[in-house]
Motif scaffolding. Structure first.
Motif, PDB file in Angstrom:
ATOM      1  N   SER A  67       0.809  -1.220   0.000  1.00 59.68           N
ATOM      2  CA  SER A  67       0.000   0.000   0.000  1.00 59.68           C
ATOM      3  C   SER A  67       0.841   1.269   0.000  1.00 59.68           C
ATOM      4  O   SER A  67       0.375   2.322  -0.430  1.00 59.68           O
ATOM      5  N   SER A  68       2.084   1.196   0.465  1.00 63.47           N
ATOM      6  CA  SER A  68       2.924   2.380   0.593  1.00 63.47           C
ATOM      7  C   SER A  68       3.586   2.726  -0.739  1.00 63.47           C
ATOM      8  O   SER A  68       4.378   1.947  -1.271  1.00 63.47           O
ATOM      9  N   LYS A  69       3.286   3.913  -1.268  1.00 61.53           N
ATOM     10  CA  LYS A  69       3.908   4.344  -2.516  1.00 61.53           C
ATOM     11  C   LYS A  69       5.413   4.534  -2.345  1.00 61.53           C
ATOM     12  O   LYS A  69       6.194   4.275  -3.257  1.00 61.53           O
ATOM     13  N   GLY A  70       5.819   5.013  -1.163  1.00 60.48           N
ATOM     14  CA  GLY A  70       7.243   5.187  -0.911  1.00 60.48           C
ATOM     15  C   GLY A  70       7.984   3.877  -0.923  1.00 60.48           C
ATOM     16  O   GLY A  70       9.097   3.774  -1.445  1.00 60.48           O
ATOM     17  N   ARG A  71       7.384   2.858  -0.349  1.00 61.08           N
ATOM     18  CA  ARG A  71       8.002   1.533  -0.329  1.00 61.08           C
ATOM     19  C   ARG A  71       8.100   0.964  -1.739  1.00 61.08           C
ATOM     20  O   ARG A  71       9.120   0.377  -2.121  1.00 61.08           O
ATOM     21  N   ILE A  72       7.047   1.149  -2.547  1.00 60.97           N
ATOM     22  CA  ILE A  72       7.080   0.685  -3.933  1.00 60.97           C
ATOM     23  C   ILE A  72       8.168   1.421  -4.710  1.00 60.97           C
ATOM     24  O   ILE A  72       8.945   0.812  -5.454  1.00 60.97           O
ATOM     25  N   ASN A  73       8.251   2.736  -4.521  1.00 61.39           N
ATOM     26  CA  ASN A  73       9.221   3.532  -5.262  1.00 61.39           C
ATOM     27  C   ASN A  73      10.650   3.093  -4.965  1.00 61.39           C
ATOM     28  O   ASN A  73      11.476   2.957  -5.870  1.00 61.39           O
ATOM     29  N   PHE A  74      10.939   2.882  -3.676  1.00 56.22           N
ATOM     30  CA  PHE A  74      12.289   2.469  -3.321  1.00 56.22           C
ATOM     31  C   PHE A  74      12.575   1.062  -3.852  1.00 56.22           C
ATOM     32  O   PHE A  74      13.690   0.765  -4.286  1.00 56.22           O
ATOM     33  N   THR A  75      11.562   0.201  -3.845  1.00 54.39           N
ATOM     34  CA  THR A  75      11.734  -1.144  -4.386  1.00 54.39           C
ATOM     35  C   THR A  75      12.083  -1.090  -5.870  1.00 54.39           C
ATOM     36  O   THR A  75      12.977  -1.807  -6.347  1.00 54.39           O
ATOM     37  N   LEU A  76      11.383  -0.246  -6.629  1.00 58.32           N
ATOM     38  CA  LEU A  76      11.678  -0.105  -8.062  1.00 58.32           C
ATOM     39  C   LEU A  76      13.106   0.370  -8.279  1.00 58.32           C
ATOM     40  O   LEU A  76      13.820  -0.141  -9.153  1.00 58.32           O
ATOM     41  N   ALA A  77      13.529   1.365  -7.492  1.00 59.15           N
ATOM     42  CA  ALA A  77      14.900   1.872  -7.634  1.00 59.15           C
ATOM     43  C   ALA A  77      15.913   0.813  -7.225  1.00 59.15           C
ATOM     44  O   ALA A  77      16.990   0.702  -7.824  1.00 59.15           O
ATOM     45  N   HIS A  78      15.593   0.038  -6.203  1.00 61.15           N
ATOM     46  CA  HIS A  78      16.463  -1.053  -5.747  1.00 61.15           C
ATOM     47  C   HIS A  78      16.669  -2.073  -6.873  1.00 61.15           C
ATOM     48  O   HIS A  78      17.794  -2.498  -7.153  1.00 61.15           O
ATOM     49  N   GLU A  79      15.584  -2.468  -7.535  1.00 61.59           N
ATOM     50  CA  GLU A  79      15.694  -3.441  -8.637  1.00 61.59           C
ATOM     51  C   GLU A  79      16.416  -2.838  -9.838  1.00 61.59           C
ATOM     52  O   GLU A  79      17.174  -3.536 -10.527  1.00 61.59           O
ATOM     53  N   PHE A  80      16.207  -1.556 -10.090  1.00 57.33           N
ATOM     54  CA  PHE A  80      16.958  -0.860 -11.152  1.00 57.33           C
ATOM     55  C   PHE A  80      18.443  -0.917 -10.827  1.00 57.33           C
ATOM     56  O   PHE A  80      19.292  -1.135 -11.706  1.00 57.33           O
ATOM     57  N   GLY A  81      18.783  -0.748  -9.551  1.00 52.71           N
ATOM     58  CA  GLY A  81      20.177  -0.862  -9.130  1.00 52.71           C
ATOM     59  C   GLY A  81      20.743  -2.250  -9.382  1.00 52.71           C
ATOM     60  O   GLY A  81      21.898  -2.389  -9.826  1.00 52.71           O
ATOM     61  N   HIS A  82      19.960  -3.275  -9.101  1.00 53.90           N
ATOM     62  CA  HIS A  82      20.412  -4.641  -9.401  1.00 53.90           C
ATOM     63  C   HIS A  82      20.708  -4.797 -10.889  1.00 53.90           C
ATOM     64  O   HIS A  82      21.699  -5.440 -11.275  1.00 53.90           O
ATOM     65  N   PHE A  83      19.847  -4.233 -11.728  1.00 54.63           N
ATOM     66  CA  PHE A  83      20.076  -4.327 -13.170  1.00 54.63           C
ATOM     67  C   PHE A  83      21.415  -3.700 -13.548  1.00 54.63           C
ATOM     68  O   PHE A  83      22.222  -4.300 -14.274  1.00 54.63           O
ATOM     69  N   LEU A  84      21.673  -2.504 -13.081  1.00 57.46           N
ATOM     70  CA  LEU A  84      22.894  -1.793 -13.457  1.00 57.46           C
ATOM     71  C   LEU A  84      24.144  -2.442 -12.889  1.00 57.46           C
ATOM     72  O   LEU A  84      25.187  -2.489 -13.544  1.00 57.46           O
ATOM     73  N   LEU A  85      24.040  -2.969 -11.681  1.00 56.18           N
ATOM     74  CA  LEU A  85      25.220  -3.423 -10.956  1.00 56.18           C
ATOM     75  C   LEU A  85      25.480  -4.925 -11.021  1.00 56.18           C
ATOM     76  O   LEU A  85      26.634  -5.356 -10.981  1.00 56.18           O
ATOM     77  N   HIS A  86      24.420  -5.722 -11.133  1.00 55.76           N
ATOM     78  CA  HIS A  86      24.589  -7.146 -10.836  1.00 55.76           C
ATOM     79  C   HIS A  86      24.055  -8.116 -11.874  1.00 55.76           C
ATOM     80  O   HIS A  86      24.187  -9.327 -11.697  1.00 55.76           O
ATOM     81  N   ARG A  87      23.446  -7.643 -12.941  1.00 54.03           N
ATOM     82  CA  ARG A  87      22.789  -8.589 -13.840  1.00 54.03           C
ATOM     83  C   ARG A  87      23.769  -9.545 -14.519  1.00 54.03           C
ATOM     84  O   ARG A  87      23.419 -10.684 -14.808  1.00 54.03           O
ATOM     85  N   SER A  88      25.002  -9.099 -14.756  1.00 56.34           N
ATOM     86  CA  SER A  88      25.976  -9.988 -15.400  1.00 56.34           C
ATOM     87  C   SER A  88      26.357 -11.143 -14.488  1.00 56.34           C
ATOM     88  O   SER A  88      26.500 -12.286 -14.931  1.00 56.34           O
ATOM     89  N   ALA A  89      26.511 -10.844 -13.209  1.00 57.73           N
ATOM     90  CA  ALA A  89      26.906 -11.883 -12.249  1.00 57.73           C
ATOM     91  C   ALA A  89      25.729 -12.748 -11.823  1.00 57.73           C
ATOM     92  O   ALA A  89      25.920 -13.871 -11.343  1.00 57.73           O
ATOM     93  N   TYR A  90      24.507 -12.240 -12.008  1.00 58.16           N
ATOM     94  CA  TYR A  90      23.300 -12.980 -11.598  1.00 58.16           C
ATOM     95  C   TYR A  90      22.334 -13.019 -12.772  1.00 58.16           C
ATOM     96  O   TYR A  90      21.316 -12.316 -12.789  1.00 58.16           O
ATOM     97  N   PRO A  91      22.627 -13.844 -13.779  1.00 57.24           N
ATOM     98  CA  PRO A  91      21.807 -13.843 -15.004  1.00 57.24           C
ATOM     99  C   PRO A  91      20.375 -14.297 -14.805  1.00 57.24           C
ATOM    100  O   PRO A  91      19.530 -14.059 -15.667  1.00 57.24           O
ATOM    101  N   ASN A  92      20.088 -14.933 -13.665  1.00 55.15           N
ATOM    102  CA  ASN A  92      18.712 -15.360 -13.398  1.00 55.15           C
ATOM    103  C   ASN A  92      17.911 -14.310 -12.649  1.00 55.15           C
ATOM    104  O   ASN A  92      16.742 -14.520 -12.341  1.00 55.15           O
ATOM    105  N   GLY A  93      18.547 -13.193 -12.342  1.00 60.65           N
ATOM    106  CA  GLY A  93      17.825 -12.107 -11.710  1.00 60.65           C
ATOM    107  C   GLY A  93      17.761 -12.214 -10.197  1.00 60.65           C
ATOM    108  O   GLY A  93      18.519 -12.963  -9.570  1.00 60.65           O
TER     109      GLY A  93
END
Length: 300
Positions: A82-108
């Protein structure tokens, strides 16, 4: 060989682009749009192609590879949050995983509440890095300092203003303020009468105002607001404690009960003039982590 960018550097590069296009007063960030458009330009053969909500029992968000035969990645957040702030930070967190870690973790990744809420490097380096990116991306330090200068004494309304400006949770905004303020302050997250984790500002840490949660459970004071919830009005309250309650000195406690997490958030403010004893950062690695600016280091 090109050296991988740090979480701070990724956030700085995207912030610089957004400032150039939209100007400084451009908050909150439209994360789905930025994630899709930025990655389409920077990684045309491997972009983020989808950002959407779905039912994710037990998880706040996920980064996943596109099905076989399609290029790119998708970000999913739990649409039951329900928290928009929590959703927003989660989206940014996953965006960070994409930029930083997708090569080392190809399964996401699949990230639960603790992955997104806990910012300490001891919890997990990969999750910590995604949170560092999210904090810098959503709440650029130069803009945050304009909202609350580093010498200003805060109250809950000031931090809530920042949380609304960047569309993040109160915890995220408080941690960002703690990372640069010159005030002595400690954030305590508690549940059922015990501290779950705590963070101190650099000046508080150096004067011994911290909780060594890595050593085991710490019971919160019997007169603190999380225990005396009948004192809370609309889930929040402020109280001044004398010496010997939280610390061996007076403390102003500001507490909010976060129903979506089922825990209490307490910000403890201490006087500027602390005890004469000095404590180095190494004394308590659990509360002085990589979110905090190191002495002599230029902050991002």
């Amino acid at each position: 060989m090109t050296r991988p960018l740090s979480p701070e550097r990724w956030a700085f590069e995207i912030t610089h682009l957004l400032n150039a296009v939209f100007g400084a007063d451009r908050f909150p960030i439209d994360i789905p749009a930025v994630a899709r458009e930025y990655t389409a330009q920077r990684f045309p053969d491997d972009p983020i192609i989808s950002v959407q909500g779905d039912n994710l029992p037990g998880f706040d968000g996920a980064l996943f590879k596109a099905p076989t035969g399609r290029k790119g990645w998708g970000i999913i957040y739990n649409n039951r949050i329900s928290s928009k702030g929590r959703i927003n930070f989660t989206l940014a967190h996953e965006f960070g995983h994409f930029l930083l870690h997708r090569s080392a973790y190809p399964n996401g990744f699949r990230c639960g509440e603790q992955d997104v809420v806990r910012w300490d490097s001891e919890y997990g380096q990969v999750e910590h890095q995604a949170n560092v990116f999210a904090a810098n991306f959503l709440m650029p330090l130069d803009d945050f300092r304009r909202q609350i200068p580093e010498r200003d004494k805060v109250d809950l309304d000031m931090i809530a203003h920042c949380a609304d400006r960047y569309r993040v949770s109160l915890i995220a905004a408080t941690l960002r303020w703690l990372s640069y303020t010159q005030k002595r302050a400690v954030l305590v997250v508690s549940r059922d009468g015990f501290i779950l984790w705590a963070r101190s500002s650099p000046s508080a840490l150096k004067t011994g105002a911290f909780f060594r949660t890595s050593a085991g459970p710490i019971e919160i004071p019997a007169t603190s607001l999380p225990v005396k919830q009948d004192l809370l009005i609309d889930g929040r309250a402020t109280i001044d404690h004398g010496a010997g309650v939280w610390f061996r000195e007076p403390v102003r406690e500001m507490t909010v009960f976060a129903e979506q997490y089922d825990f209490a958030i307490s910000l403890l403010l201490l006087d500027d003039a602390g005890p004469s004893a000095s404590f180095e950062a190494e004394d308590e690695p659990d509360v002085f982590d990589k979110m905090m600016p190191q002495p002599g280091r230029r902050e991002w």
